[in-house]
Design a protein around this motif. Structure first.
Motif, short mmCIF file in Angstrom:
data_model
loop_
_atom_site.label_atom_id
_atom_site.label_comp_id
_atom_site.label_asym_id
_atom_site.label_seq_id
_atom_site.Cartn_x
_atom_site.Cartn_y
_atom_site.Cartn_z
N GLY A 1 46.63 40.05 43.67
CA GLY A 1 45.26 40.12 42.73
C GLY A 1 45.32 39.81 41.64
N GLY A 2 43.60 40.41 41.45
CA GLY A 2 43.42 40.06 39.64
C GLY A 2 44.39 41.30 38.96
N TYR B 1 49.18 41.61 48.84
CA TYR B 1 47.61 42.25 48.15
C TYR B 1 48.52 42.53 46.40
CZ TYR B 1 43.61 45.06 47.07
OH TYR B 1 42.40 45.70 46.18
N TYR C 1 38.22 40.38 44.01
CA TYR C 1 39.96 40.30 44.27
C TYR C 1 40.50 39.83 43.44
CZ TYR C 1 44.50 40.26 46.35
OH TYR C 1 46.21 40.26 46.28
N MET D 1 46.14 38.43 56.71
CA MET D 1 45.16 38.95 54.87
C MET D 1 44.86 37.12 54.69
SD MET D 1 46.23 41.88 54.10
CE MET D 1 46.00 41.91 51.90
N THR E 1 37.81 47.42 50.16
CA THR E 1 38.01 47.30 49.28
C THR E 1 38.61 45.72 50.13
OG1 THR E 1 39.25 48.46 48.87
CG2 THR E 1 40.71 46.74 47.76
N LEU E 2 39.25 45.32 51.34
CA LEU E 2 39.51 43.86 52.00
C LEU E 2 39.06 43.21 51.48
CD1 LEU E 2 42.30 45.06 54.11
CD2 LEU E 2 42.92 44.06 51.38
N TYR E 3 37.14 43.88 51.31
CA TYR E 3 36.02 42.41 51.47
C TYR E 3 35.62 42.25 50.25
CZ TYR E 3 36.45 42.69 56.49
OH TYR E 3 37.91 43.04 57.57
N PHE F 1 46.66 49.95 55.41
CA PHE F 1 46.35 48.78 56.22
C PHE F 1 46.75 49.05 57.52
CE2 PHE F 1 47.16 45.88 52.28
CZ PHE F 1 45.18 46.31 51.67
N VAL G 1 41.28 40.19 57.91
CA VAL G 1 40.77 40.76 56.94
C VAL G 1 40.87 39.17 56.04
CG1 VAL G 1 40.81 42.56 57.07
CG2 VAL G 1 42.37 41.45 55.18
N PRO G 2 39.64 39.29 55.05
CA PRO G 2 39.40 37.73 54.32
C PRO G 2 39.96 37.87 52.79
CG PRO G 2 37.55 39.24 53.96
CD PRO G 2 38.47 39.86 55.05
N THR G 3 40.71 38.74 52.42
CA THR G 3 41.22 39.05 51.44
C THR G 3 41.93 37.92 50.50
OG1 THR G 3 41.64 41.72 51.83
CG2 THR G 3 41.89 40.45 49.54
N ARG H 1 44.74 31.43 49.77
CA ARG H 1 46.16 31.23 49.34
C ARG H 1 47.30 31.09 50.22
NH1 ARG H 1 45.90 34.79 44.71
NH2 ARG H 1 44.06 35.32 44.08
#
Lengths: 306, 181
Positions: free
Chosen positions: A301-302, A297, B76, A67, B70-72, A26, A37-39, A43
């Motif tokens: 995450g799932g 992250y 997720y 994020m 991964t981040l896109y 990262f 970044v859109p992750t 949230r």
């Protein structure tokens, strides 16, 4: 599988390695012109701080924002805590607003654990009393690994106010799990009473304690947590325990010097070290953002796969 | 027992990549302003190979980048990936002709993520897509510009591309799922 991050003592070595590797990947994002970044879109991350902080709070909030999470910052000094609301009630009320993650700092050891048990969302310990500060130790390990290429087999001397230091404890557990040797170097009055039960070499002489070290980590003298009588005087402390260029002559030649901040210049660390080429103190701060991005992250995450 | 059928060997892979290198040069009228960006993991070695092939043909070195998407990803919340690579693109992609490189195109979701990731890094003049295998079953309006081999597959099947740089050999196999148990 990580659900909360409360202590490194109870974190598996493979999870520590995962967080370090992720943060390393990262880091590149921090060097981009557009740091986004859109992750974690949509949230909500809340930072709840019952103690002062600059680095840790800003670092968590920036990590979350990079994020794409939304962040809200609650400082106990200006919240309903002043009206007598308990920690658990405050946490439950925040959760009732459907937040997705709580980052908290509290003067009581074990506070984050208590809240994590009460909430069904990830809780991150950003420092609980004199107990642990896991993300600080992770960013320290990341910084060491970047300079030394590994953690295994290194000798890390942690110098100064060990008793009051959650940074020292988290680093001890984390570094030991990753195969490094940890030394605590401090006057007897600043060593925890149970130190003989910890997997650590103890030194009460600065030069002997840092001799041959790959890393010297100076700790802040936490005068706000101190009872009287632990130190003769600041002047004497800095003369006997301050990390300065002269003292560092006995370490490995490529030894790096770290400090979790905020520094008391001229007390636990001298200017000729803090501003020298050996100092990686500002790199620690940059790595802190990457580590907290990695923590968010993996916690938000799932189900882990791939 | 899952059955595995080899559909491409090292020679066929080399020929397919050589043809793609020629096609990239033909379409773009040379190597000028090109950047090859491999999608991690398996797209990256392929991008490096295409760059070497283009250099052999044209005498011009084309810069190669690596892109972690991964981040896109759009999954997720259900499948957070653990193994995360680092994006590294040695040049500013703004106003460059970017050729994304991946080993297999399937639903198109990876490519969608890669395009979004690229746009965060700059504004390329155009983005093209090169893949070694097109196995069909697109879920998005995305189409590769350069294809090594079209490979009709069933959704339950798995296409595995092995590369010398990562796995010690060059091959493409289709694995059929276990028979009903």
């Amino acid at each position: 599988m990580l659900t909360d991050l409360i202590t490194l003592r109870e974190t598996e070595p493979e999870d520590i390695r995962l967080l370090l590797d992720t943060a390393q990947s990262f880091k590149e994002i921090l060097e981009r012109p557009v740091k986004k970044v859109p992750t974690l879109r949509g949230r909500q991350v809340v930072t709840l701080f019952y103690e002062a902080s600059t680095r840790t709070r800003v670092s968590f909030e920036n990590a979350a924002k990079i994020m794409s999470a939304d962040t809200t910052s609650v400082a106990a000094a200006s919240s309903s805590v002043q009206k007598g609301e308990s920690l658990l009630d405050t946490a439950r009320n925040l959760r009732a607003m459907r937040i997705d993650c709580l980052v908290m700092r509290h003067p009581q050891s074990g506070a984050a654990h208590l809240v994590a048990q009460a909430l069904d969302i990830p809780v991150v310990n950003a420092g609980d009393g004199m107990h642990e500060h896991p993300t600080q130790a992770l960013l320290d390990m990341l910084t060491i690994r970047q300079h030394k290429g590994r953690l295994e087999g290194l000798t890390v001397a942690i110098v100064g106010d060990i008793t009051h230091s959650r940074v020292a404890r988290s680093n001890l557990w984390g570094l030991t799990k990753m195969g490094a040797k940890v030394r605590f170097v401090a006057p007897a009055t600043l060593l925890p009473r149970d130190v003989h039960r910890l997997p650590v070499e103890v030194y009460t002489d600065l030069r002997k304690g840092i001799e041959g070290a790959d890393v010297v980590m100076a700790l802040r003298l936490q005068q706000e947590r101190m009872e009287r009588g632990l130190l003769p005087s600041l002047r004497e402390y800095s003369q006997r325990w301050g990390v300065n260029a002269k003292a560092l002559e006995v370490t490995k030649p490529d030894c790096i010097v770290m400090h979790p901040g905020p520094m008391n210049r001229g007390v636990e660390i001298a200017d000729d070290v803090a501003d020298s080429g050996r100092s990686v103190i500002l790199e620690q701060v940059t790595n802190g953002v990457a580590i907290r991005m990695a923590v968010l992250y993996h916690l938000l995450g799932g189900e882990a796969s791939a | 027992m899952p059955t595995e059928v080899k559909v491409m060997d090292a020679h066929e892979m080399r020929r397919a990549l050589t043809r793609i290198a020629h096609e990239i040069l033909e379409r773009n009228k040379g190597a000028e302003n090109l950047v090859l960006v491999g999608i991690l993991r398996r797209g990256a070695p392929l991008a490096h190979r295409l760059s070497r092939l283009i250099e052999q043909i044209e005498g011009t070195a084309v810069p190669v980048g690596e892109l972690d998407i991964t981040l896109y990803r759009d999954d997720y919340r259900t499948h957070a990936v653990s193994d995360i690579g680092a994006t590294h693109i040695p040049v500013d992609i703004t106003d460059k002709k970017v050729v994304l490189v991946d080993e297999v195109i399937y639903t198109g979701r990876t490519v969608r993520a890669a395009i979004t990731a690229l746009m965060d890094l700059g504004r390329p003049a155009c983005v093209q897509l090169a893949v070694l295998i097109d196995r069909g079953h697109r879920e998005l309006p995305i189409r590769p510009d350069y294809v090594g081999k079209n490979l009709p597959t069933a959704r339950q099947e798995f296409v595995e591309v092995r590369l010398e740089e990562l796995h010690g050999e060059d091959s493409v196999c289709i694995r059929k799922p276990d028979e009903e148990r």
